[in-house]
Design a protein around this motif. Structure first.
Motif, short mmCIF file in Angstrom:
data_model
loop_
_atom_site.label_atom_id
_atom_site.label_comp_id
_atom_site.label_asym_id
_atom_site.label_seq_id
_atom_site.Cartn_x
_atom_site.Cartn_y
_atom_site.Cartn_z
N THR A 1 0.85 -1.20 0.00
CA THR A 1 0.00 0.00 0.00
C THR A 1 0.88 1.24 0.00
O THR A 1 2.05 1.20 0.36
N GLY A 2 0.28 2.35 -0.43
CA GLY A 2 1.07 3.55 -0.63
C GLY A 2 2.02 3.37 -1.80
O GLY A 2 3.11 3.94 -1.84
N ALA A 3 1.58 2.57 -2.78
CA ALA A 3 2.47 2.21 -3.90
C ALA A 3 2.52 3.29 -4.99
O ALA A 3 3.28 3.17 -5.93
N SER A 4 1.70 4.34 -4.83
CA SER A 4 1.66 5.33 -5.92
C SER A 4 2.86 6.27 -5.90
O SER A 4 3.10 6.96 -6.88
N SER A 5 3.58 6.33 -4.78
CA SER A 5 4.75 7.22 -4.78
C SER A 5 5.73 6.80 -3.68
O SER A 5 5.48 5.86 -2.93
N GLY A 6 6.85 7.52 -3.60
CA GLY A 6 7.79 7.38 -2.50
C GLY A 6 8.30 5.97 -2.29
O GLY A 6 8.60 5.23 -3.23
N MET A 7 8.35 5.56 -1.03
CA MET A 7 8.97 4.27 -0.73
C MET A 7 8.10 3.10 -1.17
O MET A 7 8.62 2.02 -1.48
N GLY A 8 6.79 3.28 -1.24
CA GLY A 8 5.91 2.21 -1.72
C GLY A 8 6.17 1.90 -3.19
O GLY A 8 6.25 0.73 -3.58
N GLY B 1 -7.94 2.78 -3.77
CA GLY B 1 -8.92 2.89 -2.69
C GLY B 1 -8.32 3.58 -1.49
O GLY B 1 -7.18 4.04 -1.53
N ASP B 2 -9.11 3.61 -0.43
CA ASP B 2 -8.71 4.32 0.78
C ASP B 2 -8.45 3.30 1.89
O ASP B 2 -9.34 2.51 2.23
N VAL B 3 -7.24 3.32 2.43
CA VAL B 3 -6.87 2.30 3.44
C VAL B 3 -7.70 2.41 4.73
O VAL B 3 -7.67 1.50 5.54
N ARG B 4 -8.44 3.51 4.88
CA ARG B 4 -9.29 3.63 6.08
C ARG B 4 -10.56 2.79 5.96
O ARG B 4 -11.32 2.66 6.91
N ASN C 1 2.44 -2.82 4.51
CA ASN C 1 1.38 -1.86 4.83
C ASN C 1 2.04 -0.52 5.11
O ASN C 1 2.44 -0.23 6.24
N ASN C 2 2.13 0.27 4.07
CA ASN C 2 3.06 1.39 4.04
C ASN C 2 2.39 2.75 3.86
O ASN C 2 2.99 3.78 4.14
N ALA C 3 1.12 2.77 3.42
CA ALA C 3 0.45 4.07 3.19
C ALA C 3 0.45 4.87 4.49
O ALA C 3 0.27 4.32 5.58
N ALA D 1 0.74 13.85 16.84
CA ALA D 1 -0.20 12.86 16.28
C ALA D 1 0.56 11.81 15.47
O ALA D 1 0.33 10.60 15.61
N TYR D 2 1.46 12.28 14.64
CA TYR D 2 2.24 11.35 13.79
C TYR D 2 3.05 10.39 14.66
O TYR D 2 3.05 9.18 14.43
N ALA D 3 3.73 10.94 15.67
CA ALA D 3 4.57 10.09 16.54
C ALA D 3 3.71 9.05 17.25
O ALA D 3 4.10 7.88 17.36
N SER E 1 0.86 7.80 16.28
CA SER E 1 0.38 6.78 15.33
C SER E 1 1.50 5.80 14.98
O SER E 1 1.26 4.59 14.88
N LYS E 2 2.71 6.32 14.82
CA LYS E 2 3.82 5.45 14.41
C LYS E 2 4.32 4.59 15.58
O LYS E 2 4.75 3.45 15.38
N ALA E 3 4.26 5.13 16.80
CA ALA E 3 4.56 4.32 17.98
C ALA E 3 3.50 3.23 18.15
O ALA E 3 3.81 2.09 18.52
N GLY F 1 14.49 9.95 7.87
CA GLY F 1 14.02 10.88 6.84
C GLY F 1 14.36 10.34 5.46
O GLY F 1 15.50 9.95 5.20
N THR F 2 13.37 10.32 4.58
CA THR F 2 13.52 9.70 3.26
C THR F 2 13.01 10.68 2.21
O THR F 2 11.95 11.31 2.42
N ILE F 3 13.73 10.79 1.11
CA ILE F 3 13.37 11.80 0.09
C ILE F 3 12.17 11.30 -0.71
O ILE F 3 12.30 10.51 -1.65
N THR F 4 11.00 11.73 -0.29
CA THR F 4 9.72 11.38 -0.92
C THR F 4 8.82 12.62 -0.80
O THR F 4 9.15 13.54 -0.06
N PRO F 5 7.66 12.60 -1.46
CA PRO F 5 6.74 13.73 -1.30
C PRO F 5 6.41 14.00 0.17
O PRO F 5 6.42 15.15 0.62
N ALA F 6 6.17 12.96 0.97
CA ALA F 6 5.85 13.17 2.38
C ALA F 6 7.07 13.58 3.18
O ALA F 6 6.96 14.18 4.25
N GLY F 7 8.25 13.28 2.66
CA GLY F 7 9.50 13.57 3.37
C GLY F 7 10.09 14.92 3.03
O GLY F 7 11.23 15.20 3.41
#
Ligand SMILES: NC(=O)c1ccc[n+]([C@@H]2O[C@H](COP(=O)([O-])OP(=O)(O)OC[C@H]3O[C@@H](n4cnc5c(N)ncnc54)[C@H](O)[C@@H]3O)[C@@H](O)[C@H]2O)c1
Length: 252
Positions: free
Chosen positions: A11-18, A61-64, A88-90, A156-158, A160-162, A189-195
């Motif tokens: 998932t999250g295969a449309s860009s970045g690390m996916g 689709g939407d992973v939610r 599961n990367n999105a 919030a991000y921390a 969720s990731k924890a 940190g990874t060079i992607t749109p989110a990064g």
């Protein structure tokens, strides 16, 4: 070939690390079920993989959405006869704000895309893996869920990731006897749109937090995911695997 004939959801295969992972896994012999929100990007990625060998299908689709998580697993069964692994990367960063200034809607959005979706993915994927007697699930967590690493406004991000680390460890314990391994991958940190890709000041700031004084390329993180999905990591489960250029050990 590290993933010969293994069927893997990304998932999250449309860009970045996916996207990088999808290409790497295909080159290692995997059959791929590609998921993300943007169908056009997925279609282009699947077409480029299928030029070499017919081994990628996609579903936008939407992973939610629990139905989407189930549909990806169904597609793995219909297209390739079962499921062996899932990256599961999105994920989203959301708005970066100190918690006192953060809207509850931002908290809810980040938690639902990054954490609740992982719960839904595992619910759909584990029965299919159980049927095969094996499987490997990888959640993309983050260094921010472990060390913060000097990133401001990421409550919030921390969280969720924890949460993904806790979810992976709990699932690992529950399903090890069924041959299913579950690990969390903690990229730096990874060079992607989110990064921060496209924002030189952000990239420079993030690179500077890392003892290596650079960010990862998406392929470097995809290689870590490949290891966790392959049999090379056959004795690893419940592991928070750090691939972060040392950002979590930096001295402040
Ligand atoms: N880039 C970094 O510095 C970094 C560091 C650590 C962890 N991460 C994590 O890595 C993962 C991949 O991010 P990336 O950096 O490649 O960013 P990206 O923005 O390039 O990719 C994010 C992907 O997630 C998908 N996505 C987002 N919300 C979705 C939804 N509701 N339903 C379906 N798909 C959705 C997007 O379509 C996209 O394919 C994320 O979980 C992110 O939190 C990123």
């Amino acid at each position: 070939m590290e993933l010969e004939n293994k069927t893997i959801i990304v998932t999250g295969a449309s860009s970045g690390m996916g996207a990088a992972a999808a290409k790497l896994f295909a080159s290692e012999g995997a059959n791929l079920v590609l998921g993300a929100r943007r169908g056009a990007e997925l279609e282009a990625l699947a077409a480029s993989i299928n030029k070499a060998d017919d081994r990628a299908v996609f579903l936008a689709g939407d992973v939610r959405d629990a139905g989407y998580a189930a549909a990806l697993v169904d597609l793995a069964g219909k297209a390739f006869g079962g499921l062996d692994g899932a990256f599961n990367n999105a994920g989203i960063v959301g708005e970066m704000q100190p918690v006192p200034d953060m809207a509850i809607d931002n908290w809810t959005d980040v938690m639902s895309v990054n954490l609740t979706a992982a719960f839904l993915a595992a619910k759909a994927q584990i029965p299919a893996m159980k049927a095969r007697g094996r499987g490997s699930i990888v959640f993309t967590s983050s260094f921010v869920g472990f060390s913060n690493g000097g990133m401001p406004g990421m409550g919030a991000y921390a969280a969720s990731k924890a949460g993904l680390i806790g979810l992976a460890r709990s699932l690992a314990s529950d399903h090890a006897a069924e041959g299913i391994r579950v690990n969390a991958l903690l990229p730096g940190g990874t060079i992607t749109p989110a990064g921060g890709e496209g924002d030189p000041a952000a990239l420079e700031f993030i690179a500077g937090l890392h003892p290596m004084k650079r960010m990862a390329t998406p392929v470097e993180i995809a290689q870590a995911a490949l290891f966790l999905l392959s049999d090379r990591s056959s004795f690893m489960t419940g592991s928070p695997m750090i691939a972060d250029g040392g950002v979590s050990v930096r001295l402040v």
